[in-house]
Design a protein around this motif. Sequence first.
Motif, short mmCIF file in Angstrom:
data_model
loop_
_atom_site.label_atom_id
_atom_site.label_comp_id
_atom_site.label_asym_id
_atom_site.label_seq_id
_atom_site.Cartn_x
_atom_site.Cartn_y
_atom_site.Cartn_z
N PHE A 1 19.73 15.42 11.36
CA PHE A 1 18.50 16.23 11.43
C PHE A 1 17.83 16.01 12.84
O PHE A 1 17.82 14.74 13.28
CB PHE A 1 17.52 16.35 10.47
N ALA A 2 17.38 16.74 13.71
CA ALA A 2 16.57 16.49 14.84
C ALA A 2 15.74 17.51 15.32
O ALA A 2 15.81 18.77 15.00
CB ALA A 2 17.88 16.28 16.03
N PRO A 3 14.91 17.16 16.25
CA PRO A 3 13.83 18.41 16.71
C PRO A 3 14.60 19.37 17.35
O PRO A 3 15.60 19.19 18.38
CB PRO A 3 12.68 17.66 17.52
N ARG A 4 14.39 20.73 17.22
CA ARG A 4 15.32 21.72 17.66
C ARG A 4 15.27 21.54 19.49
O ARG A 4 16.20 22.10 19.84
CB ARG A 4 14.43 23.08 17.38
N ASP A 5 14.16 21.15 19.87
CA ASP A 5 14.19 21.37 21.42
C ASP A 5 14.75 19.86 22.16
O ASP A 5 14.61 19.89 23.39
CB ASP A 5 12.86 21.81 21.92
N SER A 6 15.07 19.17 21.24
CA SER A 6 15.71 17.74 21.93
C SER A 6 16.97 18.00 22.18
O SER A 6 17.82 18.81 22.03
CB SER A 6 15.64 16.66 20.81
N ASP A 7 17.42 17.06 23.44
CA ASP A 7 18.84 16.77 23.72
C ASP A 7 19.70 16.41 22.71
O ASP A 7 20.72 17.09 22.66
CB ASP A 7 18.58 15.91 24.77
N VAL A 8 19.34 15.60 21.67
CA VAL A 8 20.30 15.21 20.79
C VAL A 8 20.53 16.23 19.73
O VAL A 8 21.63 16.73 19.07
CB VAL A 8 19.58 13.91 19.93
N ALA A 9 19.65 17.42 19.47
CA ALA A 9 19.82 18.54 18.58
C ALA A 9 20.91 19.44 19.48
O ALA A 9 21.71 20.06 18.84
CB ALA A 9 18.72 19.35 18.42
N GLN A 10 20.93 19.60 20.75
CA GLN A 10 21.97 20.26 21.45
C GLN A 10 23.27 19.95 21.54
O GLN A 10 24.24 20.28 21.29
CB GLN A 10 21.45 20.70 22.92
N GLU A 11 23.33 18.43 21.32
CA GLU A 11 24.42 17.48 21.47
C GLU A 11 25.16 17.72 19.98
O GLU A 11 26.35 18.12 19.76
CB GLU A 11 24.47 16.13 21.68
N LEU A 12 24.17 17.62 19.05
CA LEU A 12 24.75 17.76 17.63
C LEU A 12 25.43 19.17 17.25
O LEU A 12 26.52 19.12 16.83
CB LEU A 12 23.67 17.49 16.51
N LEU A 13 24.59 20.31 17.76
CA LEU A 13 24.99 21.55 17.58
C LEU A 13 26.42 22.00 18.30
O LEU A 13 27.15 22.61 17.78
CB LEU A 13 23.97 22.65 17.71
N SER A 14 26.51 21.21 19.35
CA SER A 14 27.69 21.68 20.37
C SER A 14 28.92 20.48 19.88
O SER A 14 29.92 20.99 20.68
CB SER A 14 27.36 21.31 21.65
N SER A 15 28.72 19.50 19.05
CA SER A 15 29.70 18.61 18.54
C SER A 15 30.94 19.33 18.09
O SER A 15 30.56 20.16 16.96
CB SER A 15 29.29 17.44 18.48
N SER A 16 32.15 18.89 17.97
CA SER A 16 33.30 19.28 17.42
C SER A 16 33.32 18.45 16.04
O SER A 16 32.72 17.50 15.87
CB SER A 16 34.45 19.05 17.93
N ASP A 17 33.79 19.39 14.96
CA ASP A 17 34.09 18.55 13.68
C ASP A 17 34.91 17.26 13.84
O ASP A 17 35.50 17.12 14.78
CB ASP A 17 34.96 19.30 12.75
N LEU A 18 34.70 16.25 13.10
CA LEU A 18 35.38 15.08 12.95
C LEU A 18 37.08 15.42 12.79
O LEU A 18 37.09 16.18 12.09
CB LEU A 18 34.86 14.04 11.86
N PRO A 19 37.74 14.60 13.58
CA PRO A 19 39.46 14.71 13.41
C PRO A 19 39.83 14.43 12.19
O PRO A 19 39.19 13.36 11.67
CB PRO A 19 39.79 13.88 14.59
N LEU A 20 40.65 15.04 11.53
CA LEU A 20 41.50 14.74 10.25
C LEU A 20 42.29 13.46 10.50
O LEU A 20 42.93 13.21 11.52
CB LEU A 20 42.17 15.75 9.57
N LEU A 21 42.29 12.56 9.34
CA LEU A 21 43.37 11.41 9.66
C LEU A 21 44.76 12.21 9.46
O LEU A 21 45.12 13.09 9.13
CB LEU A 21 43.28 10.49 8.34
#
Length: 232
Positions: free
Chosen positions: A212-232
């Motif tokens: 969770f992060a503040p909506r207007d923060s850089d980390v929020a934008q980074e979280l929302l744009s990050s890809s799912d974690l790759p499968l083993l």
Amino acid sequence: MEAMGSGAGAQAEEAQVHSAMLWSIQEAVQRQTLQIGASACGATAVVDVLQALGITVTPETVDHCVRTSLRRNQAPLHDYLHSRSQAGATHLQLVSGAQQASGGRVVGRFFGLYPRRRLKLVPWLARWIRRGAVPIATMNMQRAVPEGEEIPDAWHHQLIFGVAPGAVFMTNPLDVDQVRQMIGEEERKDEERPKTMHLMIPAAYSSGVTFFAPRDSDVAQELLSSSDLPLL
């Protein structure tokens, strides 16, 4: 002055990569929210997320926004079993509940950890925490049960308030939990352990971590744009 040895330097660098704290343990003891109601571990964790982000909301408001589902203990057996599969809250409810309870100021992003992912858990958590994100772990407590203990009958959500090499610090209850061991044993079949008869009820939950992060923060934008974690 003697230069720091390569071994000591490597250890210091590893500790930095593997360490990050939202609260100290002493602060967590004072600030953690204890379970606010039956099956409400998710709402309880969201209360602490908002607190860690500087937003004060009453537990009652958060629980209403998360829409915690309860077990229907007095219902006929088939209805009771169905209610058990949904009791509590999913990660989707935590995300929508935090957003609603904060008046739209907080967003969340879930990363599934099952099926197993290609991931070094502690450094990954530490990186996001240092960036200002606040994580909640959603765990199947029926995995990696310590020898001699009864198998729990529920999943659990816990705020992660910090990490250190080999450890993850969580609230409700205050704990240092070896989450990596739980993840590593998700698919492990231990044929030597004694078998116990249990009724398997499909659950509505998915194991993973929601940040969770503040909506207007850089980390929020980074979280929302990050890809799912790759499968083993």
